[in-house]
Design a protein around this motif. Sequence first.
Motif, PDB file in Angstrom:
ATOM      1  N   TYR A  60       0.609  -0.915   0.023  1.00 42.24           N
ATOM      2  CA  TYR A  60       0.165   0.309   0.082  1.00 42.24           C
ATOM      3  C   TYR A  60       0.693   1.632   0.185  1.00 42.24           C
ATOM      4  CZ  TYR A  60      -3.325  -3.649   1.942  1.00 42.24           C
ATOM      5  OH  TYR A  60      -4.213  -4.889   2.128  1.00 42.24           O
ATOM      6  N   ALA A  61       0.423   2.259  -0.214  1.00 46.82           N
ATOM      7  CA  ALA A  61       0.755   3.649  -0.268  1.00 46.82           C
ATOM      8  C   ALA A  61       0.898   4.378   1.215  1.00 46.82           C
ATOM      9  CB  ALA A  61       0.230   4.824  -1.277  1.00 46.82           C
ATOM     10  N   SER A  62       1.943   5.017   1.125  1.00 48.71           N
ATOM     11  CA  SER A  62       1.736   5.655   2.208  1.00 48.71           C
ATOM     12  C   SER A  62       0.629   6.581   2.977  1.00 48.71           C
ATOM     13  CB  SER A  62       3.402   6.638   2.583  1.00 48.71           C
ATOM     14  OG  SER A  62       3.028   6.674   4.236  1.00 48.71           O
ATOM     15  N   GLY A  63      -0.021   6.022   3.931  1.00 52.53           N
ATOM     16  CA  GLY A  63      -1.007   7.460   4.751  1.00 52.53           C
ATOM     17  C   GLY A  63      -2.627   6.766   4.033  1.00 52.53           C
ATOM     18  N   GLN A  64      -2.508   5.622   3.146  1.00 53.23           N
ATOM     19  CA  GLN A  64      -3.636   5.173   2.633  1.00 53.23           C
ATOM     20  C   GLN A  64      -4.346   3.716   4.125  1.00 53.23           C
ATOM     21  OE1 GLN A  64      -2.828   1.978  -0.303  1.00 53.23           O
ATOM     22  NE2 GLN A  64      -5.304   1.603  -0.659  1.00 53.23           N
ATOM     23  N   ARG A  65      -5.179   4.110   4.058  1.00 56.31           N
ATOM     24  CA  ARG A  65      -6.064   3.458   5.100  1.00 56.31           C
ATOM     25  C   ARG A  65      -6.523   2.181   4.842  1.00 56.31           C
ATOM     26  NH1 ARG A  65     -11.010   5.853   6.386  1.00 56.31           N
ATOM     27  NH2 ARG A  65     -10.569   5.030   8.911  1.00 56.31           N
ATOM     28  N   ILE A  66      -6.056   0.936   5.483  1.00 58.55           N
ATOM     29  CA  ILE A  66      -6.545  -0.107   4.786  1.00 58.55           C
ATOM     30  C   ILE A  66      -7.371  -1.053   6.264  1.00 58.55           C
ATOM     31  CG2 ILE A  66      -4.787  -0.678   3.135  1.00 58.55           C
ATOM     32  CD1 ILE A  66      -4.024  -2.309   5.432  1.00 58.55           C
TER      33      ILE A  66
END
Length: 271
Positions: A60-66
């Motif tokens: 995932y990209a930095s800052g993405q909420r999963i």
Amino acid sequence: MKAIKRLFATLLATLAVAGSAAAQESTFNPSNPPEPDKLYRVKVLANPADMANVSGTGYYASGQRIYVNSSSRDIDWELKAWTIDGDTVSTATSFYYTVTDKDVELVANFGLRDFNPPSPAEPDGVVPRVLTLKANPDEACSFNISSGNKYAPGSQIYVYCYINQSFVFEGWYAGEELLSTGRGYTYTMPDAAATLTARFSFNPDSPSEPDAVLIPGDVNVDYRVDSMDSMLCAKHITGASAYNNLFDVNSDGTVDSLDLSAIANIIITGE
């Protein structure tokens, strides 16, 4: 002679300045800017590994909420805490995690329940039966309810699977019988112990689980608020085991009649 001395002094000064600039250049090492498209690995694990199903692993990209989720494989075991490097980040069975700029291992730590009172006697001699949930392969998904719960024959049980990255759902099976190809399925409990298996195929190009949209009052995570949610909440108040913290509809830290009223209001008003 004076002209030669002045020329020699000028050359020395020029060499001194050049040497100083070279020294400064050799020690100048600015930090590289972050790579705009860099992805970080979030590895979701269960501890012990054989006591729970978990989901959310991926890049995932930095800052993405999963959305990460866990479910126990044994009714006597429950989630104690999610940790990263030993530090607690959540105690909810499922939650949204914000990806940082480094690879992490997110561990769902399970342990024996602190208190596990015996189930109340069923009316009219009805004997509750054990429902076992399995994923094939084991690491393909987690479930909305715990494996090993007991239900009265004829009960309607809603089961749902949260899929891990690189897996494609094929269907719910009872033995070799295909029951449903929908990820959410309402199963009627037979008058015997039963096993439901969620089967998957492996596909490296399969995307990770999308962010789940949690609806207030949707305690069984079937993406609608109806009488089933009200019934499940009422059972939880009277002592039945909870699916997750979604029973606390009004977020006051207690599951009580106010949560039932909140669900009823949502059903009536749609808000």
